[in-house]
Enzyme design. Structure first.
Site, short mmCIF file in Angstrom:
data_model
loop_
_atom_site.label_atom_id
_atom_site.label_comp_id
_atom_site.label_asym_id
_atom_site.label_seq_id
_atom_site.Cartn_x
_atom_site.Cartn_y
_atom_site.Cartn_z
N LYS A 36 0.81 -1.22 0.00
CA LYS A 36 0.00 0.00 0.00
C LYS A 36 0.84 1.27 0.00
CE LYS A 36 -3.43 -0.76 -0.59
NZ LYS A 36 -3.88 -1.20 -1.96
N SER A 37 1.91 1.23 -0.78
CA SER A 37 2.84 2.37 -0.82
C SER A 37 3.00 2.95 -2.22
CB SER A 37 4.20 1.95 -0.27
OG SER A 37 4.10 1.50 1.06
N THR A 64 2.79 0.82 -5.13
CA THR A 64 3.42 -0.22 -5.96
C THR A 64 2.85 -0.27 -7.37
OG1 THR A 64 3.18 -1.47 -3.88
CG2 THR A 64 4.34 -2.55 -5.71
N TRP A 92 1.09 1.89 -8.98
CA TRP A 92 1.33 3.19 -9.64
C TRP A 92 2.72 3.22 -10.29
CZ3 TRP A 92 1.64 8.33 -6.38
CH2 TRP A 92 1.54 9.44 -7.24
N HIS A 133 6.94 -7.45 -2.20
CA HIS A 133 6.84 -6.72 -0.93
C HIS A 133 7.79 -7.32 0.11
CE1 HIS A 133 3.41 -4.53 -2.38
NE2 HIS A 133 2.60 -5.56 -2.38
N SER A 174 -4.56 2.75 4.52
CA SER A 174 -4.75 2.08 3.24
C SER A 174 -4.73 0.55 3.40
CB SER A 174 -3.67 2.53 2.26
OG SER A 174 -3.92 2.03 0.97
N SER A 179 -2.10 9.12 -13.91
CA SER A 179 -2.79 9.92 -12.89
C SER A 179 -3.75 9.00 -12.13
CB SER A 179 -3.58 11.05 -13.54
OG SER A 179 -4.71 10.54 -14.24
N ARG A 227 -8.38 3.50 -3.86
CA ARG A 227 -9.39 4.13 -3.01
C ARG A 227 -9.39 5.64 -3.13
NH1 ARG A 227 -9.62 5.40 2.35
NH2 ARG A 227 -7.35 5.26 2.34
N GLY A 246 -5.86 7.57 -3.11
CA GLY A 246 -4.60 7.98 -3.72
C GLY A 246 -4.13 9.35 -3.30
#
Length: 295
Positions: A47-48, A50, A52, A108, A138, A228, A257, A259
């Site tokens: 949830k960091s 990834t 994206w 991860h 998140s 985006s 969710r 971002g």
């Protein structure tokens, strides 16, 4: 059909780390996985950002052309090595073994759980870190919708688990700081989620240079636009909405969710924030690593 064996199971412990039960089966496949020197790894605590950054990397690799990205889900283009659920999902190790070089590999994993031949291959690594408070929020929402994980309970209960490292992949503090130290002696591009939110083009340019690519400004602009949050959220190739609700229920909480940076303020009480800050100061006291909790 899903196998009920994997649904909402408690964590399995792998060499001292809590791990998703389905992933922990046949862990030898991780230890014996053959890394290649040409591999580029994207490693993050969950949830960091990834997905994206994975999409950004893949677009840079294809010189900004979105045709390939529109035909195959991100998990097939950049497989997650430890992913597995026999009978339901093709294991990440199996997908990767069939891929030609140069491969992009997502994981991860903390440092001590990497494949045995990882360091001798000297692969490039892109590491993405996000502030702990937003990760906790998140991850909580992710665990609510992702049925491979145990039920998270209330946010208050979950926050305690998060602080103690009793979540998949263990302690956030250990993960981000150990990888931060590792960049002293290994080719690691260490990025921050908040920096990418603040100035995506600047950070995408860093990724481009790290990957040894030269792209013009128009191509970079196209990559910024394509990656985006608004576009990613609606993109079936990256938003995981193609998975059955028996595995991931987007009605509970979408995979993509909000971002944003700073959503933790909508969850933490004043008391929780004080306790979290005190715990954070203690655990992060020995590192030069600094995060922004809002931008």
């Amino acid at each position: 059909m899903t196998s009920p064996d994997f649904i909402r199971r408690d964590w399995e412990t792998v060499h001292g780390y809590p791990m998703v039960y389905a992933f922990a089966l046949n862990w030898e496949r991780i230890e014996q996985f053959q890394c290649r020197p040409e591999d580029v790894w994207i490693i993050t605590y969950p949830k960091s950002g990834t997905t994206w950054v994975s999409e950004i990397m893949d677009l840079i690799k294809s010189d900004g052309s979105v045709e390939k990205q529109e035909k195959a889900p991100i998990g097939h283009r950049i497989p997650m090595m430890e992913l597995a659920a026999p009978g339901i999902i093709t294991a990440g190790t199996d997908l990767l073994e069939k891929m030609p070089s140069p491969r992009f590999v997502k994981s991860h994993l903390p440092i001590s759980l990497l494949p045995k031949n990882f360091w001798e291959c000297n692969c490039k690594i892109i590491y993405v870190a996000r502030n702990a408070k937003d990760v906790a929020v998140s991850y909580y929402n992710f665990d609510r919708m992702n049925k491979f994980h145990p039920e998270p309970g209330t946010f208050a209960e979950y926050l305690e688990k998060f602080m103690s490292g009793n979540v998949a992949y263990g302690s956030w503090h250990e993960h981000v700081t150990s990888w931060w130290e590792k960049k002293k002696d290994h080719p690691i591009l260490y990025l921050f989620y908040e920096d990418i939110k603040e100035d995506p083009k600047r950070e995408i340019r860093k990724v481009m240079q790290f990957l040894g690519k030269k792209l013009d400004e128009a191509t970079l602009d196209r990559i910024v636009q394509h990656t985006s949050f608004e576009n990613m959220k609606d993109n079936l190739m990256v938003n995981y909405k193609s998975l059955p609700t028996t595995l991931m229920d987007h009605n509970i909480s979408p995979f993509m969710r909000k971002g944003i940076a700073g959503d933790w303020k909508n969850y933490f009480t004043v008391a929780q924030n004080e306790i979290f800050d005190a715990d954070y100061e203690k655990k992060m006291s020995g590192t030069t690593l600094k995060f922004r909790t809002e931008i």
